[in-house]
Every structure is written in structure tokens, then in C-alpha cells.
Design an enzyme around this catalytic site. Sequence first.
Site, short mmCIF file in Angstrom:
data_model
loop_
_atom_site.label_atom_id
_atom_site.label_comp_id
_atom_site.label_asym_id
_atom_site.label_seq_id
_atom_site.Cartn_x
_atom_site.Cartn_y
_atom_site.Cartn_z
N LYS A 189 47.85 30.93 22.32
CA LYS A 189 48.20 31.46 20.99
C LYS A 189 49.41 30.72 20.44
O LYS A 189 50.41 30.54 21.16
CB LYS A 189 48.51 32.96 21.08
CG LYS A 189 47.28 33.82 21.38
CD LYS A 189 47.67 35.28 21.44
CE LYS A 189 46.54 36.14 21.90
NZ LYS A 189 45.44 36.26 20.95
N ASP A 242 44.32 44.09 34.33
CA ASP A 242 43.65 43.50 33.17
C ASP A 242 44.64 42.86 32.20
O ASP A 242 44.32 41.84 31.58
CB ASP A 242 42.85 44.60 32.45
CG ASP A 242 41.84 44.03 31.47
OD1 ASP A 242 41.16 43.06 31.84
OD2 ASP A 242 41.74 44.54 30.34
N HIS A 247 48.66 38.43 31.23
CA HIS A 247 49.22 38.17 29.90
C HIS A 247 50.69 38.57 29.79
O HIS A 247 51.52 37.80 29.32
CB HIS A 247 48.42 38.93 28.83
CG HIS A 247 46.95 38.65 28.87
ND1 HIS A 247 46.44 37.40 29.13
CD2 HIS A 247 45.88 39.46 28.68
CE1 HIS A 247 45.13 37.46 29.09
NE2 HIS A 247 44.76 38.69 28.84
N LYS A 347 45.16 51.07 26.31
CA LYS A 347 44.01 51.16 25.41
C LYS A 347 44.09 52.48 24.64
O LYS A 347 44.72 53.43 25.10
CB LYS A 347 42.72 51.12 26.21
CG LYS A 347 42.47 49.74 26.82
CD LYS A 347 41.03 49.58 27.23
CE LYS A 347 40.74 48.19 27.75
NZ LYS A 347 40.73 47.16 26.69
#
Length: 509
Positions: A189, A242, A247, A347
Site C-alpha cells: 500500500k 489473521d 499486517h 471484525k
Amino acid sequence: MHKPEAHILTIFGASGDLTRRKLIPALYDLFLQGLLPDAFSVVGAGRKGYTDDSFREQMRAELEEQSPNLPGSSREKADEFTRCLFYVSLDTSDPAAYIALKQKLEKVRKERSIGGNLIFYLATPPSLYAPVALSLASQGLTREGDDWKRIIVEKPFGYDLTSSRELNQQLRSVFREDQLYRIDHYLGKETVQNILVTRFSNGIFEPIWNRNYVSHVEITASESLGVGERGGYYEGSGALRDMFQNHILQLVALVSMEPPVWAESNSIRNEMVKVLDSIRPLSREDIERDVIRGQYTASKVKGESMKGYREEEGVDPESRTETYVGLKFHIDNWRWKGVPFYARTGKRLPTRVTEIVVHFESTPHHIFCDTEGSSDRNQLIIRIQPDEGLLLKFGMKVPGAGYNVQNVNMDFHYSSLSDVYLPEAYERLLLDCMLGDSTLYARGDAVESAWRFVDPVLKYWQENPSGSLYGYPAGTWGPREADGLFREDGLTWRYPCRNLADDGQYCEL
Ligand SMILES: NC(=O)c1ccc[n+]([C@@H]2O[C@H](COP(=O)([O-])OP(=O)(O)OC[C@H]3O[C@@H](n4cnc5c(N)ncnc54)[C@H](OP(=O)(O)O)[C@@H]3O)[C@@H](O)[C@H]2O)c1
């Protein structure tokens, strides 16, 4: 920019979601910009019984759906691009099937006058990463002469420290480290790369980027979606594996690393590993106090009913998988000693945002008493997505009598560079691999270092399944207990909105 050398890119798992949604559109965009080599082909590989023609038709349809409005795109251009796609049907898990792949590559090579340069992209289930690599080697497809061979490995890279080490060992038994490209699309990114530019191309930030001036650092990576159809996969993963292990720890490394000697792969990746190795391991007491896990429960968001995680398809009705994790940790080195880092990801939070907030120390002596708001601390917000940009918060005098101070914003939005094209992460990363630049790919030692930090938490949860797991209603900012990570009075998380500069007021979600 110079073009990559001629090569064939083989994608394993070419009938899958990643290929159709990300890889083929990214390649098409590179093609439209004239960044692909003149002699270039993609060979899709998988069990699905496509022919060259039916694979082209399928990918053509996907392009129309996924990238309908790419600048420079036309029917003719899409035809020209899809002519460089080929397909070989094989059972990826059967080593004998790789003879067919070798023959196909030879045929495409001759037909398209391409030399021996090869990239293999593993877009298959992770259990196939090592078997595919070993089968390629058994057919001599990893051997280099005057040409090069590279392999791109998708996440997840292992399931814990032991499995990531095993995978590294297996891959390194047939590829050298400099042939291995472990993809973490966050590093592709623009705004993530801009962390390095902000820090190391400006004279004003680095002198205060340390424990003398920074009070704490906060990282948020929130998603508004639930697990959707990926419940079965997510059950074996959870937020820590995850999102955090890969990340968020990559963001931690970029924001906290020492200046590299050069903007070059080894210099940058050496510094990233060094700082990841400096994160203080969490003891059992630290985990119990400083790691909060949560799971979303059913609720109504904007009048719409949202399922709880345990009601999602493929999820155990008694699941203890975390859909939220918030944690506090420290980096034990000269720069960061004593500065807490707070990170959270989850989430079904109110909005999709990824950002880093550097909170600076307050002034040593307060001479203006009428400071509006609870904090006179400056904040620098690095917004990764959406509304990519930078925001600096500082105090200003309110016009009029006295010295009333108000917190104001100074902000830069990437969208204001309207004539600058922001490439998709996969586009940048694919091109880098083609050019042999691994800077934005995770190195094996960095991946292991990240797992080393996360492993004790996973083990603790495994050994203590009844340990605290807090529910939070879908559409809220996670369990209230996560606010307790800030033990200093008046401190809490920043509650970001979709628009970078809108906070502390009504958010349009
Ligand atoms: N989708 C994303 O946005 C995304 C993002 C980050 C990482 N990833 C990673 O990328 C990899 C691929 O993801 P994906 O979403 O494209 O997965 P997917 O839709 O399930 O596709 C995987 C492909 O692998 C092939 N395959 C070969 N052997 C298989 C087997 N034994 N069982 C199941 N499939 C097999 C299948 O094609 P054939 O049946 O034709 O062989 C299938 O189309 C995964 O490791 C995933 O974690 C995906």
C-alpha cells in the site's frame, strides 16, 4: 521506470478468488500502463478443467466485472492482454502432474519467444505451499542458469512459530532466500510505504520520534464486515493470526524501526527484523492483563439485524475464536524504552479504518488553563485506509480575549493529489517481484520473529480455553474491557471515522 525482463508467471490456484479479484486485474493494469515485459505470459494451473480459451474467456469476464473503468482500457486492449494467458489442468498436490506443467511452460516459452525466467505464484490453500515448491524442484523448474526463478508465497505463512519455521525450511531446501517473496499486501500500500518517506525524508519528525517526546503509539485496523462465507477458515485463524501477526506487526516495524542505511531491500528489512526482535515477550501475567480478546454478538446496525459470530455459517455455536484483539506491548530498545504500544483489530466494528496514531508528550508546564478538550497532547495520525493521508493535531488560540486554546487539525489527503495514480497493492508487489526487488516482501526471519511474539498468546489461549473472551455487539468498537488497557487517567483509543479529519463528533459511517 524500466520494464521487467521477459518471463512466464505461473499462478497455482488460478480458478480461485485471489486470482480473479486481485491478480488478473493487477496484471491487466500493469499491462495498460506498459509496465509488463514485451515477452510475457501467465500460465494458470489448477484442477479445474479449463483450456487456454476457456480460461481466457473466464478471466475476460472477470476483468469486465472487477476492473470495468480502468484508464486506457478497451475491448482491443483486453483481447490483447488475455491472449497472453494460458492454462494447464493438473492436480497441484500430485508431484507426477508437474511433468505436464514443465511441458506447457516449454511450449509457451517457444511460442512466445520467452527465455527461461520464471515466477511461480502460490494462490492455493496453504497446505500446498511446500508440496508445490518441492514438486517444482523435482522437475528442475527451480534451477537457475543465466535465467532467474522466483516464488511468491501468499499469507498465511504458517499457523504458529513451529509451522512457519517448518515452511521456511521446506521452501529454503529448494529456493534461496533471495528467490522467496512472502507477500503481505499491506506492504504494497502506498500509505504504508509513505511511513518510511514521512519519517526519513523530513528533518522535523525523526528528532522527536522517541521515548523523550512520544507518550504512546496506537494502531487500529478495524473492519466493518463480519466473517461472511469464510467462517470455516476464520474458525482456525482468529484476529491475532489473521491480522495482528502479519499486517499490524509490519506496521509496528515500519513506525518504530531505526533509519536504514539506504532505501534498499536488505537495509530496510534488517532494521525491521531488529525492531521486531526487540518487542518484549509477553509473560503469562502480561497476557492476562494486557491482551483482550472479544467476539461479536448479534445486534442491530442502522436498523439492520447483524448475526453474532457464533451464528455465522461454518462457525461452531460454542466457538471461542476471537474476532477482536486489543493489546498493549513494549519495545525494549534505546528509542522506545517505556513507551507503550497499543494495537487493536477486529471484525464488525463501526467502520473500516487502518491508522497509526503517534501521541506526543504534553507540554512540561501548562501556562494556558483554558485548553479545550481533555488532552493538550499533539497527535500525528498516519491514515493507511480509507481517506489516505496524514493529520497533525495541535493547539491554537481561539480569537478573542484571553488565551483559550483549541485543538485544530492540519491535514493532507492523498485524494488532493488528483492527478496522481494510486496503484493497488498487488500491482506494486507483482511488479517489484518481476523487477527482483524484495523490499516490500517479508523476509523469513521477520516472519519468524513476528510469530515468536504471538506464539505465547496462542499457547496461553489453547491451554486456557475458558480464559476471558468478551462479547461485543456487532457495530461497536469492541469489548469495553479493551479501554482498560490504558491505565493512565483520561487516555483511551481514538475513535476514527471514515474521513480522516472527522473525529470527536458525529461520524458518517
Ligand atoms: N482471496 C483473498 O483475497 C486472499 C487474500 C490474502 C491471502 N489469500 C491467500 O491466497 C490463497 C488463495 O486464496 P483464494 O481466496 O484464492 O482461495 P480459493 O478461492 O479457495 O482458491 C484456491 C484455489 O486453489 C486451488 N486448489 C488446489 N488444490 C486445492 C485443494 N486441495 N483444495 C482446495 N483448493 C485447491 C483451487 O483451484 P483448483 O480446484 O482448480 O485446483 C482453488 O481455486 C490462500 O492461501 C489464501 O489464504 C487470499
